[in-house]
Design an enzyme around this catalytic site. Structure first.
Site, mmCIF file in Angstrom:
data_model
loop_
_atom_site.group_PDB
_atom_site.id
_atom_site.type_symbol
_atom_site.label_atom_id
_atom_site.label_comp_id
_atom_site.label_asym_id
_atom_site.label_seq_id
_atom_site.Cartn_x
_atom_site.Cartn_y
_atom_site.Cartn_z
ATOM 1 N N GLY A 14 -3.351 0.831 -6.622
ATOM 2 C CA GLY A 14 -3.270 1.198 -8.039
ATOM 3 C C GLY A 14 -4.444 1.979 -8.595
ATOM 4 N N MET A 92 5.747 3.869 -2.377
ATOM 5 C CA MET A 92 6.044 4.185 -0.986
ATOM 6 C C MET A 92 7.520 3.994 -0.614
ATOM 7 S SD MET A 92 3.068 5.243 -0.418
ATOM 8 C CE MET A 92 2.845 5.562 1.327
ATOM 9 N N ARG A 93 8.407 4.188 -1.571
ATOM 10 C CA ARG A 93 9.849 4.147 -1.294
ATOM 11 C C ARG A 93 10.455 5.507 -1.569
ATOM 12 N NH1 ARG A 93 11.834 0.519 1.675
ATOM 13 N NH2 ARG A 93 13.886 0.766 0.744
ATOM 14 N N HIS A 111 0.973 13.308 -4.094
ATOM 15 C CA HIS A 111 1.045 13.198 -2.634
ATOM 16 C C HIS A 111 -0.285 13.647 -2.042
ATOM 17 C CE1 HIS A 111 2.949 12.915 1.257
ATOM 18 N NE2 HIS A 111 2.403 14.068 1.559
ATOM 19 N N THR A 143 12.211 15.844 -6.557
ATOM 20 C CA THR A 143 13.610 16.199 -6.327
ATOM 21 C C THR A 143 14.100 15.316 -5.180
ATOM 22 O OG1 THR A 143 13.047 17.889 -4.709
ATOM 23 C CG2 THR A 143 13.239 18.609 -7.001
ATOM 24 N N LEU A 146 12.275 14.918 0.124
ATOM 25 C CA LEU A 146 11.036 14.137 0.207
ATOM 26 C C LEU A 146 9.798 15.029 0.070
ATOM 27 C CD1 LEU A 146 9.630 11.369 0.861
ATOM 28 C CD2 LEU A 146 9.628 12.120 3.249
ATOM 29 N N GLU A 177 -7.307 13.388 -6.574
ATOM 30 C CA GLU A 177 -6.172 12.650 -7.156
ATOM 31 C C GLU A 177 -6.467 12.102 -8.546
ATOM 32 O OE1 GLU A 177 -3.824 10.063 -4.670
ATOM 33 O OE2 GLU A 177 -4.829 10.783 -2.881
HETATM 34 C C1 GAR Z 1 -2.666 7.622 -3.003
HETATM 35 O O1 GAR Z 1 -3.542 8.279 -2.118
HETATM 36 C C2 GAR Z 1 -1.398 8.437 -3.177
HETATM 37 O O2 GAR Z 1 -1.592 9.813 -3.171
HETATM 38 C C3 GAR Z 1 -0.623 8.006 -1.965
HETATM 39 O O3 GAR Z 1 -0.851 6.634 -1.843
HETATM 40 C C4 GAR Z 1 -2.152 6.334 -2.372
HETATM 41 C C5 GAR Z 1 -1.993 5.242 -3.376
HETATM 42 O O4 GAR Z 1 -3.235 4.766 -3.795
HETATM 43 N N1 GAR Z 1 0.774 8.293 -2.105
HETATM 44 C C6 GAR Z 1 1.578 8.550 -1.099
HETATM 45 O O5 GAR Z 1 1.225 8.561 0.048
HETATM 46 C C7 GAR Z 1 3.018 8.827 -1.517
HETATM 47 N N2 GAR Z 1 3.777 9.269 -0.390
HETATM 48 P P1 GAR Z 1 -3.352 3.966 -5.144
HETATM 49 O O6 GAR Z 1 -2.303 2.855 -5.126
HETATM 50 O O7 GAR Z 1 -4.737 3.398 -5.099
HETATM 51 O O8 GAR Z 1 -3.161 4.924 -6.288
#
Ligand code: GAR
Length: 221
Positions: A14, A92-93, A111, A143, A146, A177
């Protein structure tokens, strides 16, 4: 101005949720978090949401017989809070076409790669294995394909010779991010960003290529 209603979908730690919540709380994003949903009841992100007083819901995907059944339950929960923006933040779904169609134009994802490079999992490992000199993260509209929707904002970091997966992931998270997602959600909340007929539109003009870190407003740098 009316504040947007923001729902956030999470699966884990999170950090992105925290950045979004913090930016809303200080007024950098003109939105109120109205719901956080996780497909994992043990996700620290859910606990954080509860501590902030944001309604937090666990929908364990394992409790549903099929993907469409899970998607339908998620759609019902979201419909109830009428979100203007649904931000996938480490969710992650994979979401099915019916769900994506219902929320199209309101669904954002972050991503951890320079899309279209490395959709899917293990992006940092794949960038290192390929010997890439640059890596990063992308915010895009969702969309049914994936990690394939219209890209909005992308941030690049240099890959260092002594990087391993964890070091690279941490730098992408901190330097990219946690800056680009609040910025994009702020634009959405102000109505400066839309998705029209599968095309990202920024301040009325189509985005031919994703914006870069130089597009970040001072507040988000
Ligand atoms: C983040 O790095 C995000 O970009 C990635 O998961 C992590 C979540 O971290 N997302 C993916 O890989 C989506 N396919 P967080 O829960 O600490 O924000």
């Amino acid at each position: 101005m009316k504040r947007a209603r923001l729902a956030v979908l999470v699966s884990g730690r999170g950090r992105n949720l925290r950045a979004l919540q913090a930016a809303c709380a200080v007024g950098h994003i003109a939105a109120d978090p109205v719901l956080v949903v996780s497909n994992d009841a043990t996700a620290p992100a859910l606990e954080f949401a509860r501590q902030c007083g944001i309604p937090a819901l666990a929908l364990e995907h394992t409790a549903y017989a099929s993907r469409p059944a899970f998607d339908a339950a998620l759609a019902t929960a979201l419909r109830a809070v009428q979100p203007d923006i649904v931000a996938l933040a480490g969710f992650m779904r994979v979401l099915g076409a019916a769900f994506v169609t219902e929320f199209e134009g309101r669904l954002l994802n972050i991503h951890p790669s320079l899309l279209p490079k490395y959709p899917g999992l293990h992006t940092h490992r794949r960038a290192l294995t390929a010997g890439d000199h640059e890596h990063g993260a992308t915010v895009h509209f969702v969309t049914a394909e994936l990690d394939g929707g219209p890209r909005i904002l992308q941030g690049v970091v240099a890959v260092k010779p002594d990087d391993d997966e964890d070091r690279l992931a941490a730098r992408v998270l901190e330097d990219v991010e946690l800056k680009i997602y609040p910025q994009v959600v702020a634009w959405m909340a102000r109505g400066e960003l839309r998705c029209l007929a599968g095309q990202a539109m920024f301040r009325g003009a189509p985005l031919a290529a994703p914006l870069g870190l130089d597009a970040l407003e001072e507040t988000f740098r």
